[in-house]
Every structure is written in C-alpha cells, then in structure tokens.
Design a protein around this motif. Structure first.
Motif, PDB file in Angstrom:
ATOM      1  N   MET A 175       0.859  -1.190   0.000  1.00 25.79           N
ATOM      2  CA  MET A 175       0.000   0.000   0.000  1.00 25.79           C
ATOM      3  C   MET A 175       0.892   1.236   0.000  1.00 25.79           C
ATOM      4  N   ASN A 176       0.753   2.069  -1.003  1.00 27.36           N
ATOM      5  CA  ASN A 176       1.647   3.210  -1.185  1.00 27.36           C
ATOM      6  C   ASN A 176       0.956   4.530  -0.842  1.00 27.36           C
ATOM      7  N   PRO A 177       1.611   5.400  -0.057  1.00 25.70           N
ATOM      8  CA  PRO A 177       1.027   6.704   0.261  1.00 25.70           C
ATOM      9  C   PRO A 177       1.183   7.668  -0.907  1.00 25.70           C
ATOM     10  N   ILE A 178       0.249   8.608  -0.991  1.00 22.82           N
ATOM     11  CA  ILE A 178       0.341   9.646  -2.015  1.00 22.82           C
ATOM     12  C   ILE A 178      -0.198  10.944  -1.422  1.00 22.82           C
ATOM     13  N   LYS A 179       0.516  12.033  -1.631  1.00 12.81           N
ATOM     14  CA  LYS A 179       0.097  13.327  -1.107  1.00 12.81           C
ATOM     15  C   LYS A 179      -1.095  13.854  -1.910  1.00 12.81           C
ATOM     16  N   LEU A 180      -2.007  14.517  -1.207  1.00  8.17           N
ATOM     17  CA  LEU A 180      -3.190  15.048  -1.872  1.00  8.17           C
ATOM     18  C   LEU A 180      -2.817  16.043  -2.962  1.00  8.17           C
ATOM     19  N   ASP A 181      -1.779  16.880  -2.721  1.00 10.65           N
ATOM     20  CA  ASP A 181      -1.421  17.895  -3.711  1.00 10.65           C
ATOM     21  C   ASP A 181      -0.803  17.301  -4.970  1.00 10.65           C
ATOM     22  N   ALA A 182      -0.529  15.983  -4.939  1.00 11.93           N
ATOM     23  CA  ALA A 182       0.000  15.316  -6.135  1.00 11.93           C
ATOM     24  C   ALA A 182      -1.117  14.725  -6.998  1.00 11.93           C
ATOM     25  N   ILE A 183      -2.347  14.793  -6.478  1.00  6.78           N
ATOM     26  CA  ILE A 183      -3.493  14.223  -7.199  1.00  6.78           C
ATOM     27  C   ILE A 183      -4.195  15.316  -7.993  1.00  6.78           C
ATOM     28  N   LYS A 184      -4.499  15.026  -9.260  1.00  7.12           N
ATOM     29  CA  LYS A 184      -5.104  16.002 -10.151  1.00  7.12           C
ATOM     30  C   LYS A 184      -6.504  15.547 -10.586  1.00  7.12           C
ATOM     31  N   PRO A 185      -7.376  16.511 -10.934  1.00  7.53           N
ATOM     32  CA  PRO A 185      -8.711  16.156 -11.440  1.00  7.53           C
ATOM     33  C   PRO A 185      -8.620  15.255 -12.671  1.00  7.53           C
ATOM     34  N   ASP A 186      -9.532  14.311 -12.776  1.00  7.65           N
ATOM     35  CA  ASP A 186      -9.641  13.346 -13.879  1.00  7.65           C
ATOM     36  C   ASP A 186      -8.551  12.276 -13.842  1.00  7.65           C
ATOM     37  N   GLN A 187      -7.708  12.295 -12.814  1.00  3.32           N
ATOM     38  CA  GLN A 187      -6.676  11.276 -12.687  1.00  3.32           C
ATOM     39  C   GLN A 187      -7.304   9.954 -12.251  1.00  3.32           C
ATOM     40  N   THR A 188      -6.779   8.838 -12.726  1.00  3.86           N
ATOM     41  CA  THR A 188      -7.239   7.512 -12.321  1.00  3.86           C
ATOM     42  C   THR A 188      -6.048   6.703 -11.797  1.00  3.86           C
ATOM     43  N   PHE A 189      -6.350   5.660 -11.037  1.00  3.54           N
ATOM     44  CA  PHE A 189      -5.309   4.803 -10.471  1.00  3.54           C
ATOM     45  C   PHE A 189      -5.645   3.342 -10.750  1.00  3.54           C
ATOM     46  N   LYS A 190      -4.600   2.547 -10.923  1.00  4.98           N
ATOM     47  CA  LYS A 190      -4.810   1.119 -11.162  1.00  4.98           C
ATOM     48  C   LYS A 190      -5.321   0.422  -9.904  1.00  4.98           C
ATOM     49  N   GLY A 191      -4.903   0.925  -8.751  1.00  3.73           N
ATOM     50  CA  GLY A 191      -5.385   0.352  -7.500  1.00  3.73           C
ATOM     51  C   GLY A 191      -6.483   1.185  -6.886  1.00  3.73           C
ATOM     52  N   GLU A 192      -6.966   0.753  -5.722  1.00  6.17           N
ATOM     53  CA  GLU A 192      -8.002   1.493  -5.006  1.00  6.17           C
ATOM     54  C   GLU A 192      -7.376   2.651  -4.239  1.00  6.17           C
ATOM     55  N   LEU A 193      -8.095   3.760  -4.153  1.00  2.00           N
ATOM     56  CA  LEU A 193      -7.639   4.931  -3.414  1.00  2.00           C
ATOM     57  C   LEU A 193      -8.335   4.927  -2.058  1.00  2.00           C
ATOM     58  N   LEU A 194      -7.546   4.940  -0.984  1.00  2.00           N
ATOM     59  CA  LEU A 194      -8.111   4.795   0.352  1.00  2.00           C
ATOM     60  C   LEU A 194      -7.727   5.950   1.260  1.00  2.00           C
ATOM     61  N   VAL A 195      -8.529   6.108   2.334  1.00  2.00           N
ATOM     62  CA  VAL A 195      -8.240   7.062   3.393  1.00  2.00           C
ATOM     63  C   VAL A 195      -7.855   6.262   4.636  1.00  2.00           C
ATOM     64  N   ASP A 196      -6.801   6.666   5.321  1.00  2.00           N
ATOM     65  CA  ASP A 196      -6.368   6.004   6.556  1.00  2.00           C
ATOM     66  C   ASP A 196      -6.134   4.513   6.383  1.00  2.00           C
ATOM     67  N   LYS A 197      -5.736   4.084   5.208  1.00  2.00           N
ATOM     68  CA  LYS A 197      -5.389   2.692   4.904  1.00  2.00           C
ATOM     69  C   LYS A 197      -6.550   1.714   5.061  1.00  2.00           C
TER      70      LYS A 197
END
Length: 411
Positions: free
Chosen positions: A1-23
C-alpha cells in the motif's frame, strides 16, 4: 500500500489500485476518476495524504454486483426499465384518498396506503441505482416535498405504522430508509427547519445507506452477526455513499449528511472521528434517527427492542454520543412512550399511544382499545399520574394478542 500526497493528485486522474483514506476506508475504486469536487472536499476535511492499494482486485461495479449476486434484493425488479423512477400516480391517488378519509379508521388505513406507496418508490430509487447507477434527482426532491407535507399533516397517524417483520427483514435498506426519513422529518419540523432544509434532510435520509449497494449484498442481508473484517467493510459505506452522491452532483449539504451520518458528538464515530459542531446538522439528525430506528427494528439475527426501550436507550445518550437538541426533539415528537406503542394503564385498560402531550412527554395521549366516544370515534384519554397512568409498555406478543382479542370481540 503506497502513500500519495493530496497535492499530487489532479482532477480526472485515475489509479490502477483502489484509493483509500487512513489505509482502511475506500474512497475510489480502481480506474475511477478523481473529481475537482472530491479534491476540494478532502482539503476541507484536512486530509493531506491518501493510500493506493495496488494489491486489491478491481472493485466490482454496481452492474457487476447486480449480475453476480443472486441474493440481492434489488435485482428482482425489471431491468428493462430505461427511465429513472418518478413519483407515480399511485402515490398521488393514495394521498388524495387519505385526505378525503371520513373517520379515524379510514384515515389510518389511507395513511398506511400512502406509506406503502412511498416504500415502493424508495425501493425503485434503490433498484434504479443498483441496475443503472443513476438517480432522477429532480423527481426525488419533488417526491420528498410531497412526503414532508404528508408527514406534517398526518404525523400522529404515520408514526403509528410499524412495518411487518417480513418487510423489515426482506427489504431492510428500504424499510430502514423509509422509517428513518419519517423520524427525521418529524424532528426537522420540531426544530423548525425551513421547508427547503426539510427537503434536503429528507433526500439525505432516503439515500443515507446508498453506499451499501457498493458492497456485496450479503453484508446487509446477512442472518448472522458480522466478523471484525465484515464490520470493517460495512464501515466504508458512508464514504462509498458520499462518492456516489458527489458524482451524481447532489448539493454539498446532502453529500456531508451521507458522509457524516455515523459520526458521534464525542468523536467515537466514523469515518473521520469528527466531534460536536464539526458534524453537519443533517448528519446529527440522521445519526439519531438511524440509531433509534435500528434499535426498534428486528433483524434476522436479533429481536427488536420495544420503541419505549429504544427511546430510553437514546435518552441515556451514553458518553454524549448524540446531539442533545436532536434527542430532545425526538422525545417531544414521539413521547417517552412513543406513538404507536401499546400500553397497560393503571385502571386496567389497554391503549395505543396515538399522540404526544406537547407539555409533558411522559404523559402522551392514548387511544383506549375497544371503546368509542359519543361520536363513534375511538375514545382517547390524556395519561396522567393517577388512574390513567401508564403502568408499562406491552411487548409485541402481548400487543398482537390484545388486538386480535379485541377485533374478535367487536366482530
């Protein structure tokens, strides 16, 4: 499970895995687009870091749940339906008949018919989402508008309705949504919400469990107690519901109500452990009615408490989990012996609570079973601390037997 900063996420972006809060709390399924509104709300909630779970299998879509889960209560309706549900003529006809009722008995019957039509409407809303993934939000608001008027005009009748065990267990989400919404509107009226606020509250309450449909249906149709892992999955439904409602472009107050309806005043709730005034007003109301309805409603794996026992438990408000003003509004709307409860009186008579005493929630108005007034209508008395004192509430078996006996006696 990899962390990602919110400011690195852009509108319309998608991820291959699930995006979670607090793991632990699912925010977006694999391949789903991030929206500008989602980023804005995450910033509002002071969430600065999320997690990507690449190991998780792609989350099944609602359509896949519909195809693969043969126990789902919502897939039995016609899938050929191409339009989102509308407030059908049967609701309007039932409303007209209820308004034209000539006596107490026919009025109660008419209100029950309207109640059942609204249950069918909510079922169609949930089914539409389960099979097509969308809502007719304009019609939903219009239908809730009529429901608010209906509840205001028929409060003492509609609160006496108790759906059958079969209805509650087979269509749990629908029955829970309907009863919770009735209680929420009644509380909203007591708190003097504006009509627009009542509509928003009603829509929020109808949809507050919609996130459950993003989970396997056995989690809300199970006949057994849940494991820790299953409870953790169920605890994701507010975030899943928020995601659904945000993508459907409902207003932010409704989004927050659905996201926060399991938050508690003492910070013990989820998903954000909000406290006190950080919780939205609609969510505070839904939190109370959701808990009260669940306590007083049977599930496959447990018996329901009486409405009196549920009210007493809510009044205890242990650790101040619930907002005090909302609890007080619940009490003064239903009384400590809630409308609909069957009771024994000190004079040996049996009655059903039919209305509140606005000055004293301990002494509601009771309809005496088997007795009529001079005009032929059921006889009612205001309970007191004397011969009309409520001794205790009847359990469901006692109430059923008493009603059957009196019906047989009068036939």
């Amino acid at each position: 499970m990899n962390p990602i900063k919110l400011d690195a996420i852009k509108p319309d972006q998608t991820f291959k895995g699930e995006l979670l809060v607090d793991k632990s709390f699912l925010l977006l399924g694999s391949g789903q687009k991030v929206t500008t509104e989602l980023i804005k709300n995450l910033m509002t909630w002071n969430i600065t870091e999320l997690y990507i779970d690449d190991s998780a299998a792609p989350a099944p879509s609602v359509a896949q749940f519909t195809e693969d889960t043969d126990t789902d209560e919502f897939i039995t309706l016609e899938k050929k339906e191409t339009e989102a549900p509308k407030m059908n003529t049967s609701i309007k006809e039932a409303l007209a008949k209820a308004q034209n009722s000539s006596n107490e008995k026919s009025r109660l019957t008419g209100v029950m018919n309207v109640y059942n039509e609204y249950m069918s409407y909510i079922h169609s809303v949930y089914t539409r989402f389960a099979t097509h993934g969308d809502f007719n939000s304009e019609d939903l608001f219009e239908t809730v508008k009529e429901l608010c008027v209906f509840v205001k005009e028929n409060r003492r009748y509609v609160l006496r309705i108790s759906p059958s065990v079969e209805t509650r267990t087979k269509n749990y989400l629908v029955s829970h949504a309907m009863r919770s919404t009735i209680f929420a509107i009644v509380i909203g009226l007591k708190l003097h919400l504006t009509f627009t606020q009542l509509q928003e509250l009603g829509v929020s309450c109808i949809l507050h469990e919609i996130g459950m449909l993003k989970l396997p249906s056995y989690l809300y149709l199970s006949e057994k107690k849940f494991s820790h892992a299953e409870r953790a999955k169920i605890a994701t439904h507010p975030l899943l519901g928020y995601q659904v409602i945000a993508q459907a472009n409902f207003d932010v107050p409704i989004q927050r109500a659905i996201l926060e309806h399991h938050e508690h005043e003492d910070g013990s709730g989820y998903p954000q452990n909000l406290v006190s005034d950080k919780i939205s007003d609609y969510a505070r109301i839904i939190s109370v009615v959701c808990a009260y309805e669940a306590m007083s409603s049977p599930r496959n794996f447990r018996e329901a408490r009486t409405t009196y026992d549920a009210m007493v438990e809510m009044l205890k408000n242990q650790n101040s989990k619930y907002n005090g003003d909302v609890i007080k509004a619940l009490l003064y709307s239903l009384s400590i012996y809630p409308i609909g409860a069957y009771v024994y009186l000190a004079n040996g008579k049996i009655g059903q609570v039919c209305d509140v005493n606005p000055d004293n929630p301990k002494n509601p108005i009771v309809q005496i079973l088997g007795e009529t007034a001079a005009d032929g209508e059921p006889r009612t008395v205001e309970t007191d601390e004397g011969i009309n004192k409520i001794v205790r509430v009847m359990n469901k078996d006692e109430a059923r037997d008493a009603v059957k006996f009196l019906e047989k006696k009068s036939s």
